[in-house]
Motif scaffolding. Structure first.
Motif, short mmCIF file in Angstrom:
data_model
loop_
_atom_site.label_atom_id
_atom_site.label_comp_id
_atom_site.label_asym_id
_atom_site.label_seq_id
_atom_site.Cartn_x
_atom_site.Cartn_y
_atom_site.Cartn_z
N SER A 18 1.16 -0.84 0.33
CA SER A 18 0.20 0.19 0.39
C SER A 18 0.87 1.57 0.36
O SER A 18 2.22 1.13 0.50
CB SER A 18 -0.89 0.47 1.01
N ALA A 19 0.14 2.65 -0.96
CA ALA A 19 1.69 3.51 -0.85
C ALA A 19 1.90 4.03 0.24
O ALA A 19 0.51 4.43 1.54
CB ALA A 19 0.89 4.15 -1.64
N ARG B 44 1.35 7.11 2.86
CA ARG B 44 0.05 8.11 2.25
C ARG B 44 1.54 9.75 2.81
O ARG B 44 0.73 10.19 2.17
CB ARG B 44 -0.81 8.21 3.62
N SER B 45 1.87 9.95 3.57
CA SER B 45 3.13 11.03 3.72
C SER B 45 3.76 11.44 2.48
O SER B 45 3.54 12.14 2.26
CB SER B 45 4.14 10.93 5.21
N LEU C 82 2.55 9.99 0.07
CA LEU C 82 2.14 11.05 -1.19
C LEU C 82 1.22 12.24 -0.88
O LEU C 82 1.61 13.08 -1.84
CB LEU C 82 0.75 9.85 -1.46
N HIS C 83 1.70 12.53 0.10
CA HIS C 83 1.28 14.22 0.65
C HIS C 83 2.74 14.56 -0.24
O HIS C 83 2.49 16.17 -0.63
CB HIS C 83 1.46 13.96 2.55
N LEU D 61 2.23 15.13 -3.92
CA LEU D 61 1.29 16.13 -4.15
C LEU D 61 2.08 17.36 -4.00
O LEU D 61 1.22 18.58 -4.41
CB LEU D 61 -0.14 16.31 -3.36
N GLN D 62 1.94 17.96 -2.44
CA GLN D 62 2.72 19.23 -2.57
C GLN D 62 3.56 19.57 -3.49
O GLN D 62 3.57 20.96 -3.92
CB GLN D 62 3.33 19.09 -0.75
#
Lengths: 258, 258, 258, 258, 258
Positions: C57-58, C60-61, C63-64, C67-68
């Motif tokens: 699973s990716a 999440r931090s 991914l954050h 995205l930033q």
């Protein structure tokens, strides 16, 4: 098409280079058209069967065919684009068109002869533009086909996802049933132990416990199902306004500037 | 290619700056072509094995290779674009082409010598255009390859989703079987309790209950399976017309304006 | 870079406005480059760890962070584009370049002094073009990075989907095992009922039924597993030709028009 | 903004048509800016809560709000584009700018009066360009916002997929446990049958079989879990080089052409 | 519209070719508008019902309708684009506009008659531009509709994925319950074996073991649920700053160049 044939009959009175160029252009457009005619029905048929809402899983050989034809379509699009660019380049430079009118250069009489009010260069331009239009039409059709493949893929994904959700809900409902049965089956297992419960001799207890097991698991299952129903349809938001009815009147802004 | 070599043999009689420029351009195009030739077969092979409908899960090392080559392809596309833009910029400004024809400036005799009817500037333009065409071909191939990767990824996703749906249906069918067995097994568990059911001594009841358990669960399973079949294939819409056959005759509109 | 510093040393002999403009342009390009250098390694590192095929699973931090930085990259792309457009606009209008050469207007001697054969306006143009090229390079790098994020996201999705399919197959295989065990366990439950089966006293029946339960469920499981194997790998289509080997010879068409 | 107000104070000395046009343009830009200011914080807030890695399922009312505002953003983008195109069209045609300078046509004195060295037409052009820049900024912001929505949607999908994979692994681990328990529970069921196993009287056998059931299922579960661990983390490819470190030195090619 | 009718009343005093051309253009625009009016409400209604967050699976007949209308929209977009391109081409070449003004060529008096300060060619240009604007508006609306379909598809996917995650969590929670029940049910199965455990005669043991089974499975379930809760909401990163609040002040860079 009819325009082209009509134009073809006209140009018989035209000089040689016109007829030669037209033959080449016509042949190229025909080849491109033939390739599109090859690819289009196969893609449409394949998509038609792939977006069929009844199918649970996409037919892999159909996907293979789609991928092959999608590749051919890309190559066709490139070739149409190259053809269009070539025509456009000639159309943009007047000198090249003048040079293409060979007869004018060799036969001085031709220059005065054009009685229609348009000289050979303009006629050449019309000829090229006509084939440019035909190529542009082919290009538009290829692009639409490409867009249709993309749209269909989205629909295929939504179809597959929908099927999965439906199956998952059925699965969840059965898991709820199994859970209820296991829970109340534990009572039966408990009474099946070789231990003294002091109910052994009472004939009513058998029916009481058996009934409790079946009814209990049935009731729990029903409660779980209704919980699932509420959980998934959150009887929500009649408050939420529909998205699309709000037609912002933005025309004022546009009108203000023009 | 053959056109280029043919052109190369022609230009031996041409001034030095032509041969120098051509060598540079040829080298650049060759390098770009070599990079495309490096990347293309690897990408095609990797995609070929990734879109294989038989595989259940994508090979991760293949994905890694695809990602690496996809990156190289992007860089190649950028470089081809930069090369094309540079050529286009020179082609757009006639003065630069004139300046590139050094011989004309130093050797006054050359000006009259051109017997072919085209002067050196035009010849230079043809040379540049030839390499521009070659670069454009490379760019088109790179773009098609990029599109093929995108299309293949969609097919990979549909393949993976289809596999999942097939497995989920099998899973659901087995869950239905397990549910039926659990439901009718509860009867067995009930009779296994150390409680008096007053059937203990009747030898036929054992076979009756056992038969009821197996037959009942089999029947319930069959009903659930047929329910699933109806739920997923909603024997629907022979009413729904096929999407693509409706060919709107929109050509009238187009014809009306031109 | 070295070209810029080399140019900087040259321009010390150039008029004031050149050095001023160059300082401004150099500062802007440096700022853009610095922002790209900030964003690029973070994005590459984050993608590197996200496309890792081992992760289920990716993070999440991660991914954050992605995205930033993806947002910063978009802003950077916009700024580079604005910078490029500004330079292009100046380059397109010769008058503006002339006006930028202040010295020419105030000091008449400068006009004749230019011994290099190129006047100040052309030198100004070269200066601006040099920085335009640098900005274009930055823009290309930002665009490639953007494309890499997109490609990586596809790979992340394929990775996650593959993991899910692998887990689902394992799950399905275990569900098959549980189903077989439940089916044959029902026999045991039947014999566990407090009902007379008339086998109670035969010591061989215990071992026979127990053996039948274990062997039977094992056999059914094996059959289900082989059914799954056949269902998912439909030993298909060695008939289906590979997609990519079919190289349509479309070069004739292209050649015919040019 | 400050530039605009500063410009506004300057233009008080300018003719009437300047002040009128500026009022119209300022109002349009303000309206567009206000619409962007309406939409932007709502979209950012909604995305902020949707990409939250903690959430398991996307809030549907949030999605509704996002969809509504995404639609408004599209309309805003179109209006900005139309506004920009209108300004660009005026800027491209010098005659229109001349015509806009009404004062010049009516009052001949104005022609000589311009002491700043720039005539009214140029001033008009600067005015229009200033508002074009403001509109372009708004357009860029809207485009970045659009890109942010796309990027966030990818992150939302990866988040949802990751959650699903984590849940599926937990589910698989529990299914493994249930399978082990069912397998060894079958031994208990076998001994629970009303058949003679000849172990009935030995008190050690109860503890032996019970211990075997629990330990055996525990061991099998552990083996299945470690098998799952190995299956999902294939201790792979420290051999596979990282994707991004390979910086192809492609600058030579670019340098060779310019 | 009102502008058009207003213009229509004006042009009654205009020569024949104006009224003829206007009739053709008006008819084309009306046809395109009618086709958009046909397609738009169907698409909006279909999307409205498809993005409904309450639905678990997309209605397939709705998807079919969406796909059909999406195809019609693509064709409409192409036709609008072709119409716009045709108008633009005429507008770009002043000679064609001159030629369209037939009256000027036949009736020499008309040349001086135009009292409004604009001659017929300019009036023709205004007429064409007016219809170009209307077509551009239609094109923008079609493009926005296309974008709305894309955005809605993303929302549909997020909705379906969210539903699936919610169902999977419920499923996982029930699997946890079933696992706990199976684990502690094994104790009951163990005591149900026809083996001597020496607890047979103690009446308290029955209640003790039964209580342990139910309480134990309840406790284990609760622990598993809280583990799931912690696993999915990793009480994370209040440290992670929100993505969007960081407003990079990049305006300095932009300001520095202009």
């Amino acid at each position: 098409m009819d325009l082209a044939s009509q134009l073809a009959s006209q140009t018989h009175s035209l000089p040689f280079e016109f007829r030669a160029l037209e033959a080449i252009l016509q042949h190229t457009v025909n080849t491109l058209q033939a390739r599109l005619n090859d690819v289009e029905p196969v893609i449409l048929d394949t998509l038609e069967s792939l977006v069929d809402p009844k199918i649970l899983s996409a037919d892999r050989s159909k996907l293979h065919i789609l991928l092959q034809n999608s590749k051919s379509l890309s190559e066709l699009e490139t070739d149409i684009q190259v053809f269009k660019d070539s025509l456009l380049k000639i159309l943009d430079e007047d000198e090249i068109i003048e040079e293409l009118c060979l007869t004018k250069w060799t036969d001085p009489r031709v220059f005065e002869e054009s009685s229609l009010g348009i000289d050979h260069a303009e006629e050449m331009e019309l000829l090229l533009e006509n084939y440019y239009m035909q190529a542009a039409d082919l290009g538009n059709k290829a692009r639409e086909l490409k867009g249709l493949i993309d749209d269909s893929e989205s629909v295929i994904f939504i179809n597959l996802d929908s099927h999965r959700n439906v199956m998952m809900r059925l699965n969840l409902q059965l898991t709820m049933g199994s859970f209820s049965l296991t829970l109340f089956g534990l009572i039966g297992v408990a009474f099946g132990m070789n231990l003294t419960s002091n109910f052994e001799e009472d004939p009513r207890v058998f029916w009481l416990v058996t009934g409790f097991m079946f009814l209990g698991s049935g009731l729990i299952w029903r409660r779980l199902l209704s919980f699932l129903g509420r959980h998934l349809d959150p009887s929500v938001p009649t408050l939420i306004p529909p998205v699309w009815k709000r037609n912002l009147k933005t025309s004022d802004i546009k009108a203000g500037v023009r």
